[in-house]
Design an enzyme around this catalytic site. Sequence first.
Site, PDB file in Angstrom:
ATOM      1  N   ARG A 107       9.928 -10.473  -2.757  1.00 11.61           N
ATOM      2  CA  ARG A 107       8.824 -11.645  -2.524  1.00 11.61           C
ATOM      3  C   ARG A 107       9.094 -12.999  -2.582  1.00 11.61           C
ATOM      4  O   ARG A 107       9.457 -13.827  -1.889  1.00 11.61           O
ATOM      5  CB  ARG A 107       7.822 -11.336  -3.079  1.00 11.61           C
ATOM      6  N   ASP A 237      11.760   4.617   0.411  1.00 12.61           N
ATOM      7  CA  ASP A 237      11.768   3.973   1.869  1.00 12.61           C
ATOM      8  C   ASP A 237      13.177   3.076   1.687  1.00 12.61           C
ATOM      9  O   ASP A 237      13.922   3.371   2.463  1.00 12.61           O
ATOM     10  CB  ASP A 237      10.507   3.488   1.984  1.00 12.61           C
ATOM     11  N   GLU A 374       4.693  -2.145   8.277  1.00 12.05           N
ATOM     12  CA  GLU A 374       5.484  -1.308   8.698  1.00 12.05           C
ATOM     13  C   GLU A 374       5.467  -0.941  10.298  1.00 12.05           C
ATOM     14  O   GLU A 374       6.349  -0.760  10.760  1.00 12.05           O
ATOM     15  CB  GLU A 374       5.573   0.005   7.744  1.00 12.05           C
ATOM     16  N   THR A 461      13.486  -6.427   3.140  1.00 14.71           N
ATOM     17  CA  THR A 461      12.220  -5.626   3.320  1.00 14.71           C
ATOM     18  C   THR A 461      11.084  -6.319   3.238  1.00 14.71           C
ATOM     19  O   THR A 461      10.038  -5.515   3.330  1.00 14.71           O
ATOM     20  CB  THR A 461      12.240  -4.365   2.177  1.00 14.71           C
TER      21      THR A 461
END
Length: 504
Positions: A107, A237, A374, A461
């Site tokens: 982030r 993931d 997602e 991501t």
Amino acid sequence: NVVINATKVEKLNNDTLARERREIIRDAMKHTWSGYRKYAWGKDELKPVKKEGRNNYGGMGTTLVDSLDTLWLMGMYDEFWEARDWVRDELDHDAVADISVFETTIRSLGGLLAAYDWSGDEVFLEKADDLGSRLVRAFDSPSGIPYGNTALNRNHSYNTAWTGESSILAELGTLQLEFRHLAKATGKQHYADKANKVFEVMKTIEPDHGLYPIFVKNQGKEPIFSYDKISFGAMGDSFYEYLLKVWIQGGKAESMYRDMWDRSMDGLHKYLLQKSTPSGLYYLADLVDKKLDHKMDHLACFMGGALALGAYTDPNGLDSPRAKRDLQTGKALAYTCYQMYTRTLTGISPEFVIFSKGEDIGIGSATHNMLRPEAVETFFVLYQLTGDYTYREWGWEIFQAFEKHSRTSAGYASIPNVNSVFREPKDQMESFFIAETLKYLYLLQDPDTPIDILDKHVFNTEAHPLRMFPLLDKDIERELRACSAEKSVPSSEPTPCPTKVLSS
């Protein structure tokens, strides 16, 4: 010629509609940013119901930093530069104690790097370097596998008790894009060396099927697995995502990462890919103690786009058997994730779904939705790769559902029960709603986007787009040449050229 002209007209009409929708999504961003600026400026999160801020990520202005490149890509430059001023004047990592290495890297570090990559403002690189110098201490374990938590204001890193003091697969394997890019931007190679070592160590304990259990003990010289669960959802993931994307980031030159990705995709197809009845929806089950658990997290929906991206970048070409298989599976998973939305009363997906024989998709105990990205991430990737307008329509339907059920007077709130239209929203808006969900929804409807996921950009991501190294190297080399030419001209105040790393 008639067919070609008809296709051009169809694209023109679809792009015109998409531009109209793009502006509506930008207005949603303006609404959200206005609420954050008014009620939570400089805080980690906005509480969109009570209209107040909270610091739940160490007090680093997480939403602000996570949103920077969204502002830039949406052309909200006044808001971007105002946020830059806050980063320059107020962001102080020395005031932050214990944080999640993973969350802070994807982030905050990712947000700062992307803001620098797009704007060129040195403030962001200076803050990224400062943050990276603190986070990198988490890699100093006996095995080189990073700890999950560290203190930014002192040298103390550790794993939490609830994991059995193990590192989490998705966390240890989702730091590499950011630290490698930081090394490239600063010329400080140790950032990349520490991050690369993690995958090198994981390669030494790679299972034959390429699928890794989610907990790893890192305290010994050699890491060991500590829990026999395999998942492309929570805690597994993005480890797999970064195997592919690190290979792409480096110009597809580091074959180990692609080999690990391909082996894991073979394992996915052999052990985890399942088909529901009666509708024949493909989904990814978990494997727990070698037994299938027929649930699929919304988090796993990223795999639709990841498989497609892997197919389009396959070294043997898109017509190879592996690429055809992976693209077909990616599209099938995207459809399943779309169904996770359409089969609820609100048109919004729950946190995970369960698949029972003869019943297709069912909702288990996790009825909530956290405004996760997602599914729309996968729609964006598939649209960029295939140009199929269907993915734009699916994304637009999801945006409309969020507008109807999540919008508040100050932002957008999480949904406690996606099968109830009468429940009050949950007073939470994660920073990834702006950083990822709104960004992907916008880019999906943006025919004029500068983003190019095949030749120019790799998304971390958290949806922060960074230039691939071959492109970055060219720009760095151009900068150095310009600086050298400048230095050849006599000056009363000579300044050194920046030191950069020119090869991956």
